[in-house]
Design a protein around this motif. Structure first.
Motif, PDB file in Angstrom:
ATOM      1  N   ASP A   1      27.789 -65.716 -13.970  1.00 24.47           N
ATOM      2  CA  ASP A   1      28.316 -66.730 -13.052  1.00 24.47           C
ATOM      3  C   ASP A   1      28.225 -68.132 -13.635  1.00 24.47           C
ATOM      4  O   ASP A   1      28.930 -69.046 -13.183  1.00 24.47           O
ATOM      5  CB  ASP A   1      27.578 -66.680 -11.710  1.00 24.47           C
ATOM      6  CG  ASP A   1      28.009 -65.490 -10.872  1.00 24.47           C
ATOM      7  OD1 ASP A   1      29.175 -65.059 -11.008  1.00 24.47           O
ATOM      8  OD2 ASP A   1      27.186 -64.978 -10.096  1.00 24.47           O
ATOM      9  N   ARG A   2      27.360 -68.315 -14.617  1.00 26.15           N
ATOM     10  CA  ARG A   2      27.192 -69.635 -15.227  1.00 26.15           C
ATOM     11  C   ARG A   2      28.318 -69.969 -16.204  1.00 26.15           C
ATOM     12  O   ARG A   2      28.484 -71.109 -16.609  1.00 26.15           O
ATOM     13  CB  ARG A   2      25.851 -69.713 -15.961  1.00 26.15           C
ATOM     14  CG  ARG A   2      24.653 -69.414 -15.076  1.00 26.15           C
ATOM     15  CD  ARG A   2      23.371 -69.399 -15.909  1.00 26.15           C
ATOM     16  NE  ARG A   2      22.266 -68.766 -15.192  1.00 26.15           N
ATOM     17  CZ  ARG A   2      21.106 -68.458 -15.754  1.00 26.15           C
ATOM     18  NH1 ARG A   2      20.897 -68.712 -17.048  1.00 26.15           N
ATOM     19  NH2 ARG A   2      20.144 -67.885 -15.035  1.00 26.15           N
ATOM     20  N   PHE A   3      29.059 -68.926 -16.586  1.00 33.36           N
ATOM     21  CA  PHE A   3      30.165 -69.137 -17.532  1.00 33.36           C
ATOM     22  C   PHE A   3      31.382 -69.616 -16.753  1.00 33.36           C
ATOM     23  O   PHE A   3      31.857 -68.952 -15.848  1.00 33.36           O
ATOM     24  CB  PHE A   3      30.481 -67.844 -18.276  1.00 33.36           C
ATOM     25  CG  PHE A   3      31.423 -68.018 -19.436  1.00 33.36           C
ATOM     26  CD1 PHE A   3      30.947 -68.173 -20.723  1.00 33.36           C
ATOM     27  CD2 PHE A   3      32.806 -68.033 -19.231  1.00 33.36           C
ATOM     28  CE1 PHE A   3      31.820 -68.323 -21.796  1.00 33.36           C
ATOM     29  CE2 PHE A   3      33.677 -68.180 -20.288  1.00 33.36           C
ATOM     30  CZ  PHE A   3      33.182 -68.334 -21.577  1.00 33.36           C
ATOM     31  N   ILE A   4      31.882 -70.781 -17.110  1.00 36.12           N
ATOM     32  CA  ILE A   4      33.031 -71.364 -16.416  1.00 36.12           C
ATOM     33  C   ILE A   4      34.317 -70.922 -17.102  1.00 36.12           C
ATOM     34  O   ILE A   4      34.570 -71.281 -18.265  1.00 36.12           O
ATOM     35  CB  ILE A   4      32.960 -72.897 -16.392  1.00 36.12           C
ATOM     36  CG1 ILE A   4      31.615 -73.362 -15.820  1.00 36.12           C
ATOM     37  CG2 ILE A   4      34.125 -73.456 -15.580  1.00 36.12           C
ATOM     38  CD1 ILE A   4      31.331 -72.853 -14.427  1.00 36.12           C
ATOM     39  N   LEU A   5      35.099 -70.141 -16.381  1.00 31.12           N
ATOM     40  CA  LEU A   5      36.388 -69.697 -16.916  1.00 31.12           C
ATOM     41  C   LEU A   5      37.456 -70.740 -16.616  1.00 31.12           C
ATOM     42  O   LEU A   5      37.453 -71.338 -15.534  1.00 31.12           O
ATOM     43  CB  LEU A   5      36.794 -68.365 -16.279  1.00 31.12           C
ATOM     44  CG  LEU A   5      36.006 -67.124 -16.705  1.00 31.12           C
ATOM     45  CD1 LEU A   5      36.237 -65.994 -15.720  1.00 31.12           C
ATOM     46  CD2 LEU A   5      36.419 -66.690 -18.103  1.00 31.12           C
ATOM     47  N   PRO A   6      38.367 -70.977 -17.556  1.00 35.55           N
ATOM     48  CA  PRO A   6      39.495 -71.874 -17.274  1.00 35.55           C
ATOM     49  C   PRO A   6      40.267 -71.376 -16.059  1.00 35.55           C
ATOM     50  O   PRO A   6      40.374 -70.158 -15.842  1.00 35.55           O
ATOM     51  CB  PRO A   6      40.349 -71.790 -18.543  1.00 35.55           C
ATOM     52  CG  PRO A   6      39.401 -71.342 -19.606  1.00 35.55           C
ATOM     53  CD  PRO A   6      38.418 -70.438 -18.915  1.00 35.55           C
ATOM     54  N   ALA A   7      40.800 -72.284 -15.274  1.00 34.82           N
ATOM     55  CA  ALA A   7      41.491 -71.908 -14.036  1.00 34.82           C
ATOM     56  C   ALA A   7      42.574 -70.871 -14.280  1.00 34.82           C
ATOM     57  O   ALA A   7      42.727 -69.916 -13.523  1.00 34.82           O
ATOM     58  CB  ALA A   7      42.083 -73.148 -13.376  1.00 34.82           C
ATOM     59  N   ALA A   8      43.317 -71.011 -15.370  1.00 38.11           N
ATOM     60  CA  ALA A   8      44.429 -70.094 -15.657  1.00 38.11           C
ATOM     61  C   ALA A   8      43.929 -68.697 -15.999  1.00 38.11           C
ATOM     62  O   ALA A   8      44.661 -67.721 -15.887  1.00 38.11           O
ATOM     63  CB  ALA A   8      45.272 -70.634 -16.805  1.00 38.11           C
ATOM     64  N   SER A   9      42.668 -68.609 -16.441  1.00 41.99           N
ATOM     65  CA  SER A   9      42.132 -67.317 -16.850  1.00 41.99           C
ATOM     66  C   SER A   9      41.193 -66.719 -15.815  1.00 41.99           C
ATOM     67  O   SER A   9      40.754 -65.584 -15.965  1.00 41.99           O
ATOM     68  CB  SER A   9      41.350 -67.462 -18.173  1.00 41.99           C
ATOM     69  OG  SER A   9      42.171 -67.987 -19.175  1.00 41.99           O
TER      70      SER A   9
END
Length: 234
Positions: A54-62
């Motif tokens: 959950d700490r990993f921020i995914l780019p909005a598009a991904s």
């Protein structure tokens, strides 16, 4: 070829950039016209605490999670691993390294702070025939959170399936002398030796292409028929 990226892990936001730095001076190793398999391994212990993903921020598009009404920790884990694999694939494309198969997997590495990269030539047949027409198979990307678990599961399923096949075929015959001849080994009364001979010769049947399964099954049936006919004539 094998490369080890140090001081990093699967949560590193610049993992792909580190891979690019390593591969930049290695492109001469990859021949034009050849196709490769790509495997990125991280330490399997990193998936023990799923909440860390959950700490990993995914780019909005991904971020597929934004498209879900509900998502669990496993969903986020697969999203993160899939995203990192895609980023690594982009480095291969950028460096003109052609591949059909790519995998990201958790494995028992010597440290949690390394990523092991393996790139080997893919010599598998990529053209299949369907209804008389040839079709080029597409790229396959795989996310395997725990390779040890998967290997054990496959071994278990393989054993169960092969046991089922073995007893379904040979329960009818029962005569171990005939079974030995069918399996082309020295005559034995040892059930375990008979089963091992069956696995060695026909083990692929449980999980393979339909064509290969049919080929092995036909071989077994033909050999069984041949031996039974011989004993029938005596």
């Amino acid at each position: 070829m094998e490369y080890v990226l140090r001081d990093t892990d699967i949560f590193d936001p610049i993992l792909a950039e580190k891979f690019d730095t390593v591969i930049l001076n290695e492109t001469h190793q990859f021949e034009a016209g050849k196709v490769y398999k790509f495997i990125a391994s991280f330490h399997v212990d990193l998936i023990k605490e799923l909440s860390i993903f959950d700490r990993f921020i995914l780019p909005a598009a991904s971020d597929k999670i934004n498209k879900r009404k509900k998502s669990g920790e496993k969903d986020k884990m697969y999203d993160v691993l899939g995203f990192q694999l895609k980023q690594l694939e982009n480095i291969l494309l950028k460096n003109n390294i052609e591949f059909y198969s790519s995998t990201i997997q958790g494995d028992e590495l010597e440290s949690t702070h390394i990523i092991k990269i393996e790139i080997v030539e893919d010599k598998s047949e990529r053209v299949t025939t369907r209804k008389g027409r040839k079709h080029q198979q597409g790229k396959v990307s795989s996310v395997v959170p725990s390779k040890p678990y998967t290997v054990n599961l496959v071994a278990k399923l393989s054993s169960e399936r092969l046991s089922e096949l073995y007893y379904k075929i040979f329960n009818v015959i029962k005569d171990k002398k005939i079974m030995s001849e069918i399996l082309e080994i020295d005559e034995t009364e040892n059930e375990n030796l008979l089963f091992q001979a069956f696995v060695k010769e026909y083990g692929e049947m449980w999980l393979t292409t339909k064509e290969r399964e049919k080929e092995l099954f036909d071989k077994l049936i033909n050999k069984t028929t041949e031996v039974l006919e011989k004993y029938k004539e005596q």
